[in-house]
Design a protein around this motif. Structure first.
Motif, PDB file in Angstrom:
ATOM      1  N   ASN A  32      10.874  54.539  48.273  1.00 32.59           N
ATOM      2  CA  ASN A  32      12.308  54.497  48.078  1.00 32.59           C
ATOM      3  C   ASN A  32      12.621  53.989  46.665  1.00 32.59           C
ATOM      4  OD1 ASN A  32      15.124  53.969  48.234  1.00 32.59           O
ATOM      5  ND2 ASN A  32      14.943  53.856  50.461  1.00 32.59           N
ATOM      6  N   TYR A  90       6.791  48.140  45.407  1.00 33.77           N
ATOM      7  CA  TYR A  90       6.540  48.967  46.586  1.00 33.77           C
ATOM      8  C   TYR A  90       5.054  48.986  46.876  1.00 33.77           C
ATOM      9  CZ  TYR A  90       6.068  52.917  49.727  1.00 33.77           C
ATOM     10  OH  TYR A  90       5.754  53.709  50.808  1.00 33.77           O
ATOM     11  N   GLU A  97      20.577  50.130  51.574  1.00 33.12           N
ATOM     12  CA  GLU A  97      19.990  51.006  50.564  1.00 33.12           C
ATOM     13  C   GLU A  97      20.434  50.652  49.149  1.00 33.12           C
ATOM     14  OE1 GLU A  97      20.811  55.009  51.773  1.00 33.12           O
ATOM     15  OE2 GLU A  97      19.242  55.005  53.320  1.00 33.12           O
ATOM     16  N   ILE A 130       9.675  49.230  56.119  1.00 32.13           N
ATOM     17  CA  ILE A 130      10.663  50.305  55.971  1.00 32.13           C
ATOM     18  C   ILE A 130      11.606  50.401  57.166  1.00 32.13           C
ATOM     19  CG2 ILE A 130       9.320  51.713  54.382  1.00 32.13           C
ATOM     20  CD1 ILE A 130       8.538  53.470  56.797  1.00 32.13           C
ATOM     21  N   ASN A 131      11.203  49.839  58.307  1.00 32.82           N
ATOM     22  CA  ASN A 131      12.079  49.857  59.476  1.00 32.82           C
ATOM     23  C   ASN A 131      13.324  48.990  59.295  1.00 32.82           C
ATOM     24  OD1 ASN A 131       9.882  47.884  59.533  1.00 32.82           O
ATOM     25  ND2 ASN A 131      10.753  47.161  61.452  1.00 32.82           N
ATOM     26  N   ILE A 146      15.289  49.036  56.599  1.00 30.67           N
ATOM     27  CA  ILE A 146      16.246  49.646  55.666  1.00 30.67           C
ATOM     28  C   ILE A 146      17.404  50.275  56.443  1.00 30.67           C
ATOM     29  CG2 ILE A 146      16.571  51.350  53.834  1.00 30.67           C
ATOM     30  CD1 ILE A 146      13.561  51.115  53.241  1.00 30.67           C
ATOM     31  N   LEU A 174       8.563  45.793  49.193  1.00 28.33           N
ATOM     32  CA  LEU A 174       8.932  46.803  50.178  1.00 28.33           C
ATOM     33  C   LEU A 174       7.662  47.513  50.632  1.00 28.33           C
ATOM     34  CD1 LEU A 174      11.373  48.202  51.551  1.00 28.33           C
ATOM     35  CD2 LEU A 174      11.321  49.846  49.663  1.00 28.33           C
ATOM     36  N   GLY A 188       5.646  50.396  52.964  1.00 30.57           N
ATOM     37  CA  GLY A 188       5.818  51.710  53.557  1.00 30.57           C
ATOM     38  C   GLY A 188       5.330  51.821  54.976  1.00 30.57           C
ATOM     39  N   GLU A 189       5.396  50.755  55.730  1.00 31.62           N
ATOM     40  CA  GLU A 189       5.044  50.707  57.152  1.00 31.62           C
ATOM     41  C   GLU A 189       6.087  49.881  57.871  1.00 31.62           C
ATOM     42  OE1 GLU A 189       1.133  49.207  57.842  1.00 31.62           O
ATOM     43  OE2 GLU A 189       0.162  50.626  56.470  1.00 31.62           O
ATOM     44  N   GLU A 190       6.156  50.017  59.200  1.00 32.19           N
ATOM     45  CA  GLU A 190       7.053  49.200  59.985  1.00 32.19           C
ATOM     46  C   GLU A 190       6.430  47.826  60.201  1.00 32.19           C
ATOM     47  OE1 GLU A 190       8.579  50.927  63.516  1.00 32.19           O
ATOM     48  OE2 GLU A 190       9.330  52.729  62.494  1.00 32.19           O
TER      49      GLU A 190
END
Length: 202
Positions: free
Chosen positions: A2, A18, A98, A128-129, A131, A195, A197-199
């Protein structure tokens, strides 16, 4: 990745990185903590899920303040107070919009207080969950997703624990006593977002 969210965080004077995976996020967190630092954390499921408490203790070069390692409420309270003079405070977020506003709700207030003032550096690890498209949606997520799960986790007697929905209650044990929005970081470099990239977490 993102890119827009990372850019929006930096626009708010918040350092942002990230990491595609949780493992890379752990490495990044470790790289941001210097030998000799005093480190602590709030009641974050994400911090524990990533195994950071044990990892930081195993380094052997840090002063780790772990409220989970002391047996009495009085000792826990002392760690809450010592957190304000820590070099690094680790936490997550209940949600992030966001456009880069970080939303947290708190029962006792120690976590949001430390985010606001005290520790030299505050590192957020956010999956990411968490966001949400808008600030309003971020608050909605915090109150209707994160809060009921945390009420269950901490065995807090609130209506949301029963049916999983926010009732905007005034329960004596309300887990939403303090609602916190981090819009900007006054001191450059104090707030850092990783941030992932996984929950992670709730």
């Amino acid at each position: 990745m993102n890119y827009e969210l990372i850019k929006n965080l930096k626009r708010r004077n918040i350092e942002a990185f990230y990491c595609p995976t949780a493992a890379e996020a752990v490495e990044k967190v470790s790289s941001l903590i210097n030998d000799g630092d005093t480190v602590t954390w709030g009641g974050s499921a994400t911090v524990r899920e990533l195994g950071l408490p044990d990892l930081l203790k195993s380094r052997g070069t840090l002063n780790v303040l772990d409220r989970d390692s002391v047996p009495t409420p009085e000792e826990k309270q002392q760690i809450y107070l010592q957190a304000f003079s820590a070099d690094v405070f680790l936490t997550s977020a209940n949600a992030i919009s966001e456009d880069g506003v970080i939303v947290n709700i708190d029962g006792n207030g120690n976590r949001v207080a430390a985010i606001t003032w005290g520790p030299k550096k505050v590192i957020f690890i956010i999956g990411i969950n968490k966001i949400a498209p808008t600030i309003e949606a971020a608050l909605e997520r915090a109150r209707n997703i994160a809060a009921p799960v945390n009420a269950e986790r901490f065995d807090i007697k609130t209506p949301c624990k029963i049916d999983g929905k926010c009732h905007n209650c005034n329960s004596p044990e309300s887990i939403c006593s303090y609602v916190h929005f981090l819009r900007n970081s006054r001191n450059k470099g104090r707030h850092i977002v990783i941030l992932v990239g996984e929950e992670l977490g709730y």
